[in-house]
Motif scaffolding. Structure first.
Motif, short mmCIF file in Angstrom:
data_model
loop_
_atom_site.label_atom_id
_atom_site.label_comp_id
_atom_site.label_asym_id
_atom_site.label_seq_id
_atom_site.Cartn_x
_atom_site.Cartn_y
_atom_site.Cartn_z
N SER A 192 21.95 -33.11 74.24
CA SER A 192 21.24 -32.92 72.98
C SER A 192 22.07 -32.05 72.04
N VAL A 193 21.99 -32.35 70.76
CA VAL A 193 22.60 -31.47 69.78
C VAL A 193 21.75 -30.21 69.66
N LEU A 194 22.36 -29.15 69.14
CA LEU A 194 21.67 -27.89 68.92
C LEU A 194 21.53 -27.65 67.42
N ILE A 195 20.38 -27.18 67.01
CA ILE A 195 20.11 -26.91 65.59
C ILE A 195 20.05 -25.39 65.39
N SER A 196 20.85 -24.91 64.43
CA SER A 196 20.96 -23.47 64.16
C SER A 196 20.63 -23.20 62.69
N PRO A 197 19.34 -23.02 62.35
CA PRO A 197 18.98 -22.75 60.96
C PRO A 197 19.58 -21.44 60.46
N VAL A 241 16.39 -26.80 56.06
CA VAL A 241 15.28 -26.37 56.90
C VAL A 241 14.28 -25.54 56.10
N PHE A 242 14.75 -24.45 55.51
CA PHE A 242 13.83 -23.53 54.85
C PHE A 242 13.31 -24.05 53.51
N GLY A 243 13.97 -25.08 52.97
CA GLY A 243 13.48 -25.71 51.75
C GLY A 243 12.51 -26.84 52.02
N ALA A 244 12.30 -27.16 53.29
CA ALA A 244 11.38 -28.25 53.65
C ALA A 244 9.93 -27.77 53.61
N ASP A 289 9.23 -16.30 58.66
CA ASP A 289 10.09 -17.49 58.60
C ASP A 289 10.72 -17.81 59.95
N LEU A 290 11.07 -16.78 60.72
CA LEU A 290 11.64 -17.04 62.05
C LEU A 290 10.61 -17.64 62.99
N ALA A 325 16.43 -18.27 54.09
CA ALA A 325 15.08 -17.81 54.41
C ALA A 325 14.58 -16.84 53.34
N ASP A 326 13.29 -16.54 53.39
CA ASP A 326 12.68 -15.51 52.54
C ASP A 326 12.81 -14.19 53.28
N LEU A 327 13.78 -13.37 52.88
CA LEU A 327 14.08 -12.15 53.63
C LEU A 327 12.94 -11.14 53.56
N ALA A 328 12.11 -11.24 52.54
CA ALA A 328 10.96 -10.35 52.46
C ALA A 328 9.92 -10.69 53.53
#
Length: 225
Positions: free
Chosen positions: A4-9, A200-203, A22-23, A14-17
């Motif tokens: 399997s491939v690995l996904i690393s967002p 990812v984070f824009g989805a 988000d994590l 992300a929204d750091l606030a």
């Protein structure tokens, strides 16, 4: 070839606030990509070791720390102490690369080398057998949201060939412009770890996007099988 491939967002998008929130939305990811920029190696300035420590407290996913800094030997230990699981350093910034890689590994982390778009694969000839990961930049480092550089496909094929020639299999990671539109082709060229930030984070549903990217990437693996 891996199963399997690995996904690393990348938390650059992300929204750091609301980093903890988000994590949690992407706790189905395989790695969390953290871009450390010092304002010198890149024009941008991003995360200190405190952000890595906060991410470590907020999730159980391994942390993939990409050091875009001019003085990696002086700063690596900060990030290892903060909880990094992988540390990658730029070939272009590392004066004593072998020493740096061995130090990271001796501290208990996986170690890798990053290649900028204009840096050829052949520079890894004498170090490839020591590496846990090679990160190929498919954009010029410094900012998120850039378009994928098409010549990266050929570079990935060259890197895979180098690994096969040496009988080694470090993780091959690609960072920049990876999305559902090109992920199968990126995997077919040789990648098995995909960094995705804005995709990812824009989805609308980041968790579902991670699953989709993994599914599409695995279709690329099936073609290579």
């Amino acid at each position: 070839m891996r199963d399997s491939v690995l996904i690393s967002p990348s938390i650059l998008s992300a929204d750091l606030a609301n980093l903890g929130r988000d994590l949690k939305m992407i706790d189905n990811a395989d790695l969390i990509h953290i871009d450390v920029m010092d304002g010198h190696f890149t024009q941008n300035l991003t995360f200190g070791s405190g952000v890595v420590a906060a991410a470590k407290r907020s999730c159980d996913v391994p942390l993939d720390v990409h050091m875009m800094v001019t003085n990696p030997d002086e700063t690596i230990d900060w990030y290892i102490d903060a909880g990094a699981d992988y540390i990658t350093v730029h070939y272009e910034a590392s004066v004593h690369l072998h020493r740096t890689i061995k130090h990271i590994q001796e501290r208990g982390c996986k170690a890798g080398v990053v290649l900028n778009p204009a840096t050829p694969v052949c520079v890894l000839e004498s170090i490839i057998e020591e590496l846990d990961m090679v990160l190929v930049m498919s954009v010029n480092p410094g900012f998120g949201g850039q378009s994928y550089i098409e010549s990266t496909y050929a570079k990935l094929r060259q890197l895979r060939g180098l690994c096969e020639a040496h009988g080694v299999s470090p993780l091959i990671e690609v960072d920049g412009g990876v999305s559902s539109k090109n992920i199968k082709q990126v995997v077919r060229a040789g990648a098995d770890v995909l960094v995705a930030g804005s995709a990812v984070f824009g989805a609308d549903d980041p968790r579902a996007e991670v699953d989709l990217l993994r599914e599409l990437g695995n279709r690329g693996l099936a073609v290579n099988a």
